[in-house]
Scaffold this motif. Structure first.
Motif, PDB file in Angstrom:
ATOM      1  N   VAL A 180     -14.751  27.825  55.537  1.00  0.00           N
ATOM      2  CA  VAL A 180     -15.646  26.990  56.241  1.00  0.00           C
ATOM      3  C   VAL A 180     -16.339  25.942  55.498  1.00  0.00           C
ATOM      4  N   ALA A 181     -16.237  26.028  54.066  1.00  0.00           N
ATOM      5  CA  ALA A 181     -16.919  25.043  53.059  1.00  0.00           C
ATOM      6  C   ALA A 181     -15.786  23.889  52.931  1.00  0.00           C
ATOM      7  N   ILE A 182     -14.364  24.445  52.861  1.00  0.00           N
ATOM      8  CA  ILE A 182     -13.535  23.394  52.703  1.00  0.00           C
ATOM      9  C   ILE A 182     -13.596  22.510  54.082  1.00  0.00           C
ATOM     10  N   LEU A 183     -13.278  23.110  55.153  1.00  0.00           N
ATOM     11  CA  LEU A 183     -13.472  22.316  56.591  1.00  0.00           C
ATOM     12  C   LEU A 183     -14.530  21.443  56.988  1.00  0.00           C
ATOM     13  N   MET A 184     -15.730  21.995  56.582  1.00  0.00           N
ATOM     14  CA  MET A 184     -17.331  21.332  56.617  1.00  0.00           C
ATOM     15  C   MET A 184     -17.336  20.012  55.781  1.00  0.00           C
ATOM     16  N   ASN A 185     -17.067  20.331  54.397  1.00  0.00           N
ATOM     17  CA  ASN A 185     -17.191  19.089  53.489  1.00  0.00           C
ATOM     18  C   ASN A 185     -16.186  18.429  53.504  1.00  0.00           C
ATOM     19  N   GLY A 186     -14.823  18.561  54.048  1.00  0.00           N
ATOM     20  CA  GLY A 186     -13.879  17.387  54.158  1.00  0.00           C
ATOM     21  C   GLY A 186     -14.636  16.676  55.533  1.00  0.00           C
ATOM     22  N   TRP A 187     -14.920  17.034  56.702  1.00  0.00           N
ATOM     23  CA  TRP A 187     -15.481  16.334  57.632  1.00  0.00           C
ATOM     24  C   TRP A 187     -16.767  15.535  57.342  1.00  0.00           C
ATOM     25  N   MET A 188     -17.715  16.153  56.375  1.00  0.00           N
ATOM     26  CA  MET A 188     -18.881  15.556  56.141  1.00  0.00           C
ATOM     27  C   MET A 188     -18.566  14.340  55.078  1.00  0.00           C
ATOM     28  N   LEU A 189     -17.625  14.476  54.471  1.00  0.00           N
ATOM     29  CA  LEU A 189     -17.057  13.305  53.420  1.00  0.00           C
ATOM     30  C   LEU A 189     -16.558  12.274  54.359  1.00  0.00           C
ATOM     31  N   ILE A 190     -15.921  12.458  55.443  1.00  0.00           N
ATOM     32  CA  ILE A 190     -15.056  11.630  56.328  1.00  0.00           C
ATOM     33  C   ILE A 190     -16.327  10.805  56.954  1.00  0.00           C
ATOM     34  N   GLY A 191     -17.365  11.605  57.560  1.00  0.00           N
ATOM     35  CA  GLY A 191     -18.519  10.848  58.114  1.00  0.00           C
ATOM     36  C   GLY A 191     -19.304  10.043  57.273  1.00  0.00           C
ATOM     37  N   ALA A 192     -19.519  10.495  55.833  1.00  0.00           N
ATOM     38  CA  ALA A 192     -20.236   9.625  54.731  1.00  0.00           C
ATOM     39  C   ALA A 192     -19.452   8.296  54.685  1.00  0.00           C
ATOM     40  N   ALA A 193     -18.002   8.515  54.552  1.00  0.00           N
ATOM     41  CA  ALA A 193     -17.307   7.197  54.181  1.00  0.00           C
ATOM     42  C   ALA A 193     -17.153   6.359  55.484  1.00  0.00           C
ATOM     43  N   ARG A 194     -17.438   6.868  56.609  1.00  0.00           N
ATOM     44  CA  ARG A 194     -17.525   5.900  57.895  1.00  0.00           C
ATOM     45  C   ARG A 194     -18.835   5.363  57.730  1.00  0.00           C
ATOM     46  N   ILE A 195     -20.068   5.837  57.539  1.00  0.00           N
ATOM     47  CA  ILE A 195     -21.283   5.267  57.363  1.00  0.00           C
ATOM     48  C   ILE A 195     -21.285   4.382  56.283  1.00  0.00           C
ATOM     49  N   TRP A 196     -20.507   4.484  55.089  1.00  0.00           N
ATOM     50  CA  TRP A 196     -20.550   3.641  53.962  1.00  0.00           C
ATOM     51  C   TRP A 196     -20.004   2.191  54.256  1.00  0.00           C
ATOM     52  N   ARG A 197     -18.770   2.376  55.014  1.00  0.00           N
ATOM     53  CA  ARG A 197     -17.973   1.033  55.695  1.00  0.00           C
ATOM     54  C   ARG A 197     -18.784   0.339  56.688  1.00  0.00           C
ATOM     55  N   ARG A 198     -19.920   0.989  57.248  1.00  0.00           N
ATOM     56  CA  ARG A 198     -20.408   0.457  58.458  1.00  0.00           C
ATOM     57  C   ARG A 198     -21.016  -1.051  58.101  1.00  0.00           C
ATOM     58  N   ASP A 199     -20.609  -1.767  59.212  1.00  0.00           N
ATOM     59  CA  ASP A 199     -21.746  -3.258  59.196  1.00  0.00           C
ATOM     60  C   ASP A 199     -22.880  -2.871  59.864  1.00  0.00           C
ATOM     61  N   GLU A 200     -24.055  -3.608  59.334  1.00  0.00           N
ATOM     62  CA  GLU A 200     -25.138  -3.376  60.053  1.00  0.00           C
ATOM     63  C   GLU A 200     -25.312  -3.921  61.477  1.00  0.00           C
ATOM     64  N   ALA A 201     -24.643  -5.056  61.723  1.00  0.00           N
ATOM     65  CA  ALA A 201     -24.808  -5.797  62.929  1.00  0.00           C
ATOM     66  C   ALA A 201     -23.946  -4.617  63.996  1.00  0.00           C
ATOM     67  N   VAL A 202     -22.618  -4.239  63.538  1.00  0.00           N
ATOM     68  CA  VAL A 202     -22.147  -3.463  64.455  1.00  0.00           C
ATOM     69  C   VAL A 202     -22.703  -2.211  64.695  1.00  0.00           C
ATOM     70  N   ALA A 203     -23.615  -1.406  63.711  1.00  0.00           N
ATOM     71  CA  ALA A 203     -24.303  -0.377  63.706  1.00  0.00           C
ATOM     72  C   ALA A 203     -25.406  -0.480  64.988  1.00  0.00           C
ATOM     73  N   GLU A 204     -26.023  -1.571  64.884  1.00  0.00           N
ATOM     74  CA  GLU A 204     -26.972  -2.123  65.798  1.00  0.00           C
ATOM     75  C   GLU A 204     -26.550  -2.149  67.178  1.00  0.00           C
ATOM     76  N   THR A 205     -25.260  -2.860  67.350  1.00  0.00           N
ATOM     77  CA  THR A 205     -24.752  -2.864  68.667  1.00  0.00           C
ATOM     78  C   THR A 205     -24.537  -1.499  69.277  1.00  0.00           C
TER      79      THR A 205
END
Length: 309
Positions: free
Chosen positions: A248-273
Motif C-alpha cells: 500500500v505504501a509503495i502504491l499510494m506514495n507513488g501516486w501521491m508523488l505524481i499528484g504533487a508533481a502535477r501540482i508543481w507544474r501547474r500554471d495558475e491561469a490554467v488552474a483557474e480555468t
C-alpha cells in the motif's frame, strides 16, 4: 478572539446537530481511526472494554479541542466561506457556551483516560489538547505561514496516544506513525488552500498561499510529499509493518508523488480555468492516502495474530 457584533447578528436557536458540529466530527473520525490503529497494532493485549473506553475518551478530547478552536476562531470563521456556517460564527451556539463545553470535555477526557488506562496516555492527550487549542489555534495559526506545519503535530498524536493506552509507553513505531501524519498534513492542507482562493487572505490568516504565493505553495507541496514518502515506507520496516502495508505504501506514495508533481507544474491561469481540478483531486486522494496506510497496518496486525505472517 470572537467578534461579538458578528456573533450576535446571527444568533439563532441551537439544535443537537449544532453541538455535534461544535466537536468537529469529521476531524474526530480521523482521530478515532488513527488512535484505534495505534491501540490495536501495539504489542500488548488490552481488554475490549478498556480499549473502547480509551478510544471514547480520546474522541471526546478531540471534540473538546474542536470546541475550543471554534470559540477562539469565530471571528475569522465568520468571513471564510468554508467555515461561516459553523455553529459559533453563525450564532447558533454562544462563544461562552463553546468555551465552557471545550474546557469541561477537556478535563473529563483526560481524567477518565487516566483512570481507564494510564498516566502516559492521559498526559499525551492533555498535551495534544493544549497544543491544538493554545499553541496552534491561539498562536501559530495567526502568526506564521508555518502554522499548519508545526500545528500538524496535534493531529499526529492520536496513534501515539492509542499505543500508550495499550502499552503504557511510547516506542519508535508510535513515533513513526506520528511522523506519517505530521508530514502528510502540510501538503494536504496546502492543496486545500490553493483552491479555497481568497478565504485565508480575507480572514487575515498567514497561510503559505497568502504570504509566499501560489507558486511557492506548489513547490512546498512537492517537497513535503517527497519527504513524506520515505517516512511512510520506514514504518513498513518496523515490527508493525508487513507485506500489506509495504504494498500500500509503495502504491499510494507513488501516486501521491505524481499528484504533487502535477501540482508543481501547474500554471495558475490554467488552474483557474479548470477550477483547480488537479488540486481538488490531490486533496481528496490525500484523505484516502492516510486511511489506506492505517488500514494496511491493521490488516498486517490481523495477519500476524492469525499466524499468517
Amino acid at each position: 478572539m470572537t467578534d461579538a457584533t458578528i456573533i450576535e447578528a446571527r444568533e439563532g436557536e441551537a439544535r443537537f446537530g449544532d453541538y455535534v458540529a461544535l466537536l468537529k466530527p469529521r476531524v474526530m473520525s480521523l482521530v478515532v481511526f488513527t488512535a484505534l490503529a495505534g491501540l490495536l497494532v501495539a504489542p500488548a493485549s488490552i481488554h475490549p472494554m478498556i480499549g473502547f473506553s480509551a478510544i471514547l475518551f480520546i474522541a471526546i478530547g478531540a471534540g473538546a479541542s474542536g470546541a475550543l478552536n471554534m470559540w477562539w476562531d469565530a471571528d475569522i470563521d465568520a468571513v471564510m466561506r468554508r467555515t461561516s456556517k459553523r455553529p459559533v460564527p453563525a450564532g447558533r451556539v454562544g462563544a461562552d457556551e463553546a468555551l465552557a463545553i471545550g474546557i469541561a470535555l477537556s478535563g473529563m477526557s483526560v481524567v477518565m483516560l487516566a483512570l481507564a488506562t494510564n498516566l502516559v496516555a492521559a498526559g499525551l492527550l492533555a498535551f495534544t489538547i493544549f497544543f491544538y487549542a493554545v499553541i496552534y489555534t491561539m498562536w501559530l495559526k495567526r502568526w506564521t505561514p508555518q502554522n499548519i506545519v508545526i500545528g500538524g503535530a496535534a493531529g499526529a498524536f492520536p496513534p501515539v496516544i492509542g499505543w500508550a493506552a495499550a502499552t503504557g509507553s511510547v516506542s519508535v513505531e508510535a513515533w513513526l506513525m506520528f511522523a506519517l501524519i505530521f508530514m502528510w498534513t502540510p501538503p494536504h492542507f496546502w492543496a486545500l488552500a490553493l483552491f479555497m482562493k481568497s478565504d485565508y487572505d480575507d480572514a487575515g490568516v498567514p497561510m503559505l498561499t497568502v504570504t509566499h504565493g501560489r507558486k511557492a505553495t506548489r513547490a512546498h507541496i512537492l517537497i513535503y510529499t517527497a519527504i513524506l514518502a520515505p517516512a511512510a515506507l520506514a514504518l513498513g520496516l518496523t515490527s508493525i509493518g508487513g507485506p500489506v502495508y509495504l504494498a500500500v505504501a509503495i502504491l499510494m506514495n507513488g501516486w501521491m508523488l505524481i499528484g504533487a508533481a502535477r501540482i508543481w507544474r501547474r500554471d495558475e491561469a490554467v488552474a483557474e480555468t479548470d477550477k483547480y481540478a488537479v488540486e481538488k483531486s490531490f486533496f481528496r486522494f490525500s484523505l484516502y492516502y492516510l486511511f489506506a496506510h492505517f488500514a494496511a497496518l491493521l490488516a498486517d496486525a490481523a495477519l500476524r495474530s492469525g499466524g499468517i505472517v
